[in-house]
Design an enzyme around this catalytic site. Structure first.
Site, PDB file in Angstrom:
ATOM      1  N   ASN A 173       0.806  -1.223   0.000  1.00 47.93           N
ATOM      2  CA  ASN A 173       0.000   0.000   0.000  1.00 47.93           C
ATOM      3  C   ASN A 173       0.838   1.272   0.000  1.00 47.93           C
ATOM      4  O   ASN A 173       0.395   2.307  -0.504  1.00 47.93           O
ATOM      5  CB  ASN A 173      -1.010  -0.008   1.154  1.00 47.93           C
ATOM      6  CG  ASN A 173      -0.359  -0.130   2.515  1.00 47.93           C
ATOM      7  OD1 ASN A 173       0.755  -0.634   2.649  1.00 47.93           O
ATOM      8  ND2 ASN A 173      -1.057   0.325   3.542  1.00 47.93           N
ATOM      9  N   GLY A 257       2.345 -11.379  10.692  1.00 52.24           N
ATOM     10  CA  GLY A 257       3.331 -10.986  11.688  1.00 52.24           C
ATOM     11  C   GLY A 257       3.552 -12.063  12.729  1.00 52.24           C
ATOM     12  O   GLY A 257       4.690 -12.318  13.153  1.00 52.24           O
ATOM     13  N   GLU A 274       4.873  -3.736  12.461  1.00 48.43           N
ATOM     14  CA  GLU A 274       3.810  -2.747  12.278  1.00 48.43           C
ATOM     15  C   GLU A 274       2.664  -3.498  11.619  1.00 48.43           C
ATOM     16  O   GLU A 274       2.684  -3.757  10.416  1.00 48.43           O
ATOM     17  CB  GLU A 274       4.312  -1.572  11.433  1.00 48.43           C
ATOM     18  CG  GLU A 274       3.457  -0.335  11.552  1.00 48.43           C
ATOM     19  CD  GLU A 274       2.360  -0.290  10.509  1.00 48.43           C
ATOM     20  OE1 GLU A 274       1.201  -0.640  10.866  1.00 48.43           O
ATOM     21  OE2 GLU A 274       2.646   0.069   9.371  1.00 48.43           O
ATOM     22  N   CYS A 308      -3.054   1.424   6.892  1.00 46.01           N
ATOM     23  CA  CYS A 308      -3.156   0.738   8.186  1.00 46.01           C
ATOM     24  C   CYS A 308      -3.718   1.647   9.266  1.00 46.01           C
ATOM     25  O   CYS A 308      -4.227   1.160  10.285  1.00 46.01           O
ATOM     26  CB  CYS A 308      -1.796   0.180   8.594  1.00 46.01           C
ATOM     27  SG  CYS A 308      -0.480   1.393   8.616  1.00 46.01           S
ATOM     28  N   GLU A 483       8.476   3.240  14.426  1.00 44.24           N
ATOM     29  CA  GLU A 483       9.214   3.652  13.233  1.00 44.24           C
ATOM     30  C   GLU A 483       9.131   5.163  13.087  1.00 44.24           C
ATOM     31  O   GLU A 483       8.201   5.806  13.579  1.00 44.24           O
ATOM     32  CB  GLU A 483       8.641   2.957  11.993  1.00 44.24           C
ATOM     33  CG  GLU A 483       8.805   1.451  12.046  1.00 44.24           C
ATOM     34  CD  GLU A 483       8.294   0.737  10.806  1.00 44.24           C
ATOM     35  OE1 GLU A 483       8.628  -0.444  10.631  1.00 44.24           O
ATOM     36  OE2 GLU A 483       7.571   1.374  10.000  1.00 44.24           O
TER      37      GLU A 483
END
Length: 503
Positions: A173, A257, A274, A308, A483
């Site tokens: 994305n 994840g 993330e 997200c 991040e």
């Protein structure tokens, strides 16, 4: 140039003549400073989501190619970590400058393989480059400490050192921004990296590898290995289990994840995750309604709802519920325009593939079957199989799928609530907590809600949150670590305690 080349590639199907290439359109893996084919010689197709037409085919790396890339990163680690922070800073800044110089070409490539409107793609390139700029500056600020001791003949030194080789797995994305947000931080502190881009959007990562090479990033420091959907699980396993890899950084679904974390636990690697979100957007009775609607449009429909931190459910207090819904419908009709990302008037491009469309349809069908009402949209757009109408649902309840699973599409469900306590309970019921938004003019309420929302990122009277200076990440099952910002380097550093005795 890239758009022209992509059209030539589509017309020529799998032709590989030099006339069908651009210096920024790469289809090989970038390993150890060289452009190489996969060991198997296999390739996979990259298609436009808008039309389904072939853009080009790209090397399909397998587990052995992943191991080769990890060894290349490991071989280059000693030299890169020994480079001065000033030298790493200089090279990252040069990489940033090249991205800005080539932003129009890079943006067209994103729109071609991802589908997002060209204006949004251009903004992503500027945003992506800003991480290289930011971490080029942070490279020179990796400070340690000298700590006083209780013993006069000792001194305590605290050093921060690069963790080593980092595996980076990026989503489709934001194919450029998610790469630079991770790789910029890792490279700044002296780590080397292997990047596995999403199979839907490998071309942006390969274009950035071309620019990294042009910037002078040494061979083996930055590696990119595309792989098809079928090869991705095996490649991901190598990147998470190889003993030469010290850390992994992943952006994607919570389910994936968890799989990567299980792989990584065998060798106790550091992990930055993330993952998914279920962002609430709360509108209290005291809110500035026009600002709330504008923020709702920005938060929900950027990248056609495929972010997200995208709002997943709107929670509107009963006193202004009807007015909010009415203004939302008007704003959606006025401001949202579905079309090909290369058309100037387009604000809503295609979804990434038909599976994404089917997920939106499934959530709408479920909601309607349970009593929800479609106020606008609700079906596929006439432009094609991957286009979907921006949709607003009312009479939504918490037992509907659209409030319990991440949508990743242009669907805005609206729930009505009565009290602050009620809405906090609804928002915090999720097992994920990435972003949350709320609009209020009550200062005491703003403090209470901002502190009580169980998310890593809060927007107060603001629908767009991401910026290079702020930490990005979630709580609960939305991930690990942060991040961007000054904290973005922490996941790529080890802290070493050095005791000087006999003084």
């Amino acid at each position: 140039m890239l758009l022209r080349v992509c059209r030539v590639v589509r017309a020529a199907a799998r032709a590989h003549s030099s006339s069908a290439r651009s210096e920024r359109l790469r289809s090989q893996a970038y390993i150890g400073g060289r452009w190489v084919e996969a060991e198997s010689a296999a390739r996979f197709a990259v298609r436009e989501p808008a039309s389904g037409q072939l853009l080009t085919d790209v090397v399909d790396c397998g587990p052995r190619d992943a191991s080769t890339a990890v060894r290349a990163a490991s071989d280059s680690l000693a030299g890169w970590r020994a480079a001065t922070s000033k030298e790493r800073s200089r090279l990252l800044r040069k990489w940033h400058n090249l991205m800005i110089q080539n932003k129009d070409e890079l943006a067209k490539l994103i729109t071609a393989e991802n589908g997002k409107p060209l204006k949004e793609a251009t903004s992503e390139i500027v945003y992506a480059a800003s991480f290289l700029e930011w971490f080029s500056e942070e490279a020179r600020r990796i400070y340690g400490d000298v700590v006083p001791t209780s013993s006069p003949d000792r001194r305590i030194l605290i050093l921060k050192q690069p963790v080593g080789v980092v595996s980076i797995i990026t989503p489709w994305n934001f194919p450029s921004a998610m790469l630079t947000r991770k790789a910029g931080a890792a490279l700044a502190v002296g780590c080397t990296v292997v990047v596995k881009p999403a199979d839907d959007t490998p071309l942006s990562a390969l274009a950035l590898a071309e620019l990294a090479d042009e910037a002078g990033i040494p061979a083996g420091v930055f590696n990119v290995i595309p792989s098809s959907k079928s090869n991705t699980p095996a490649v991901g396993e190598v990147l998470c289990t190889d003993p030469l890899v010290a850390a992994i950084s992943f952006t994607g679904s919570t389910a994936t994840g968890k799989i990567l974390l299980r792989h990584a636990c065998g060798t106790v690697k550091k992990a930055s995750m993330e993952l998914g979100g279920l962002a609430p957007f709360i509108v209290f009775d005291s809110a500035d309604l026009d600002r709330a609607v504008a923020g709702a449009i920005a938060s929900k429909f950027r990248n056609s709802g495929q972010t997200c931190v995208c709002t997943n459910q709107f929670l509107v207090q009963e006193g202004i519920h009807d007015a909010f819904v009415e203004k939302m419908v008007k704003a959606m009709h006025r401001d949202l325009h579905v079309g090909n990302g290369f058309d100037e008037q387009t604000t809503q491009g295609p979804l990434i593939n038909e599976r994404a469309v089917e997920k939106v349809e499934n959530q709408i069908n479920d909601a309607v079957s349970r009593g929800a009402c479609i106020l606008t949209g609700g079906k596929r757009h006439r432009l094609g199989a991957t286009f979907f109408e921006p949709t607003l649902l009312s009479n939504v309840t918490t037992d509907m799928l659209c409030t319990k699973e991440e949508t990743f599409g242009p669907l805005a469900p609206v729930l009505k609530f009565r009290t602050e306590e009620e809405v906090i309970a609804i928002a915090n019921a999720a097992d994920v907590g990435l972003a949350g938004y709320f609009y209020s003019s009550d200062l005491a309420q703003i403090w209470r809600v901002a502190e009580q929302l169980e998310v890593g990122i809060v927007g107060v009277n603001e629908g767009l949150l991401s910026t290079v200076e702020a930490p990005f990440g979630g709580v609960k099952q939305s991930g690990l670590g942060r991040e961007g910002s000054k904290y973005g380097v922490d996941d790529f550093l080890e802290i070493k305690y050095v005791c000087f005795g006999g003084l």
